[in-house]
Design a protein around this motif. Sequence first.
Motif, PDB file in Angstrom:
ATOM      1  N   PRO A   1      38.969  40.524  43.620  1.00  0.00           N
ATOM      2  CA  PRO A   1      38.076  39.365  43.507  1.00  0.00           C
ATOM      3  C   PRO A   1      36.659  39.738  43.917  1.00  0.00           C
ATOM      4  O   PRO A   1      36.440  40.731  44.616  1.00  0.00           O
ATOM      5  CB  PRO A   1      38.699  38.343  44.468  1.00  0.00           C
ATOM      6  CG  PRO A   1      39.545  39.138  45.396  1.00  0.00           C
ATOM      7  CD  PRO A   1      40.021  40.326  44.629  1.00  0.00           C
ATOM      8  N   ASP A   2      35.706  38.942  43.488  1.00  0.00           N
ATOM      9  CA  ASP A   2      34.304  39.210  43.810  1.00  0.00           C
ATOM     10  C   ASP A   2      33.951  38.830  45.242  1.00  0.00           C
ATOM     11  O   ASP A   2      32.944  39.304  45.780  1.00  0.00           O
ATOM     12  CB  ASP A   2      33.388  38.447  42.849  1.00  0.00           C
ATOM     13  CG  ASP A   2      33.484  38.982  41.427  1.00  0.00           C
ATOM     14  OD1 ASP A   2      33.708  40.198  41.268  1.00  0.00           O
ATOM     15  OD2 ASP A   2      33.342  38.182  40.482  1.00  0.00           O
TER      16      ASP A   2
ATOM     17  N   TYR B   1      40.498  35.613  39.999  1.00  0.00           N
ATOM     18  CA  TYR B   1      41.075  36.946  39.872  1.00  0.00           C
ATOM     19  C   TYR B   1      42.582  36.874  39.624  1.00  0.00           C
ATOM     20  O   TYR B   1      43.112  37.525  38.713  1.00  0.00           O
ATOM     21  CB  TYR B   1      40.782  37.752  41.141  1.00  0.00           C
ATOM     22  CG  TYR B   1      41.589  39.014  41.262  1.00  0.00           C
ATOM     23  CD1 TYR B   1      41.315  40.121  40.465  1.00  0.00           C
ATOM     24  CD2 TYR B   1      42.642  39.103  42.172  1.00  0.00           C
ATOM     25  CE1 TYR B   1      42.064  41.280  40.570  1.00  0.00           C
ATOM     26  CE2 TYR B   1      43.393  40.261  42.283  1.00  0.00           C
ATOM     27  CZ  TYR B   1      43.100  41.345  41.481  1.00  0.00           C
ATOM     28  OH  TYR B   1      43.853  42.485  41.586  1.00  0.00           O
TER      29      TYR B   1
ATOM     30  N   TYR C   1      41.237  43.991  36.032  1.00  0.00           N
ATOM     31  CA  TYR C   1      41.021  42.562  36.271  1.00  0.00           C
ATOM     32  C   TYR C   1      39.785  42.415  37.149  1.00  0.00           C
ATOM     33  O   TYR C   1      39.610  43.150  38.117  1.00  0.00           O
ATOM     34  CB  TYR C   1      42.240  41.932  36.957  1.00  0.00           C
ATOM     35  CG  TYR C   1      43.549  42.348  36.324  1.00  0.00           C
ATOM     36  CD1 TYR C   1      43.956  41.822  35.098  1.00  0.00           C
ATOM     37  CD2 TYR C   1      44.363  43.298  36.931  1.00  0.00           C
ATOM     38  CE1 TYR C   1      45.141  42.228  34.499  1.00  0.00           C
ATOM     39  CE2 TYR C   1      45.550  43.704  36.347  1.00  0.00           C
ATOM     40  CZ  TYR C   1      45.932  43.174  35.130  1.00  0.00           C
ATOM     41  OH  TYR C   1      47.098  43.586  34.536  1.00  0.00           O
ATOM     42  N   GLY C   2      38.940  41.461  36.827  1.00  0.00           N
ATOM     43  CA  GLY C   2      37.698  41.318  37.566  1.00  0.00           C
ATOM     44  C   GLY C   2      36.618  42.213  36.989  1.00  0.00           C
ATOM     45  O   GLY C   2      36.711  42.687  35.854  1.00  0.00           O
TER      46      GLY C   2
END
Length: 355
Positions: free
Chosen positions: A27-28, A38, A117-118
């Motif tokens: 995730p960010d 995410y 992913y992300g």
Amino acid sequence: MRFDLELPSQHAASHRVAVLLINLGTPDAPTPRAVRKYLAQFLSDPRVVEIPQFVWQLILRLAILPFRSRASAKKYAQVWLPEGSPLRVYTERQVEQLRRLFAANDYHVIVEYAMRYGAPGIPAMLNQLKLEGAERVLLVPMYPQYSSSTTATAFDDAFNALKRVRNQPEIRTIRQYADHPAYIGALAEQVREYWRHHGHPDFAAGDKLVLSFHGVPKRTMDLGDPYHDQCQRTGSLLAAALGLTPVECRVTFQSRFGRAEWLQPYTAPTLAELGAGGVKRVDVFCPGFTADCLETIEEIGIEVRDEFLRAGGKEFHRIPCLNASPAWIKALGEIVAQHLQGWPVQTVQPLSAVA
């Protein structure tokens, strides 16, 4: 099908070679909103969860994301570094060190990374490499052991992106390197380096080294996924390199999700069993993770540690992942260089010969 816009082809264009390291993703930010975004992408991948999507999306959106996002965000907050997500930070360091290794040995290649992913996503990075003049791209999943839910889905994402490209680059892939001597050597050196600084386990007194790999549903093995066999192969080779017996060094599997049976033995129950059985010291190492992340720092370093100590264990050690250790960067460079053979990287000497 509509194709992406292309710049006019030029005879004098740079015919560059690129290496794209691919990891799972992150995730960010360690917030419920970022984690939910995410997880929604990750858990919607049909290679990750092999349940009919109509049924699974109802379960995911209504029963999993609202609760798991908040719980996971708290865990991410515990391991978040000042520079950001551990996985992204260590991956960026790997990229930087690999660039330096190649530059020092006259390898003229672009080195970048992408996340399945992300961000940065694989399609976006392939487009960036194309803009930088890369006509040949080596895809390097940072998963030493092949699995449909990791390696294959990374390749899916790359190839699906290339469907929209009129002027496609030449693509090579590294499927796995679970038993590559350079990888095994780097793992062994990482363990030895830790023991040099933190003391050596007393295996004669019953201490153990546990090699914890990420788990997958057992059904995938029954359907032909080679992941389990490759994890066992890595484990046996690493144990041999360290001079350990199967009693002293065990392979386990972590991160079980859902109620289905996953690959066994499970890591947390194994550690609890060892603690209850009188084992005083356990060292846990995660050979399948090339960079530290939530699953290694929080799950192993906090949750599994607590299981072991509550059960009666006295001393727990989490050996850091390979990250950007010199031994791993050299090994990664050797593995990559072998797959670049025949491409115009303008090298002077084989990378494996570099000290």
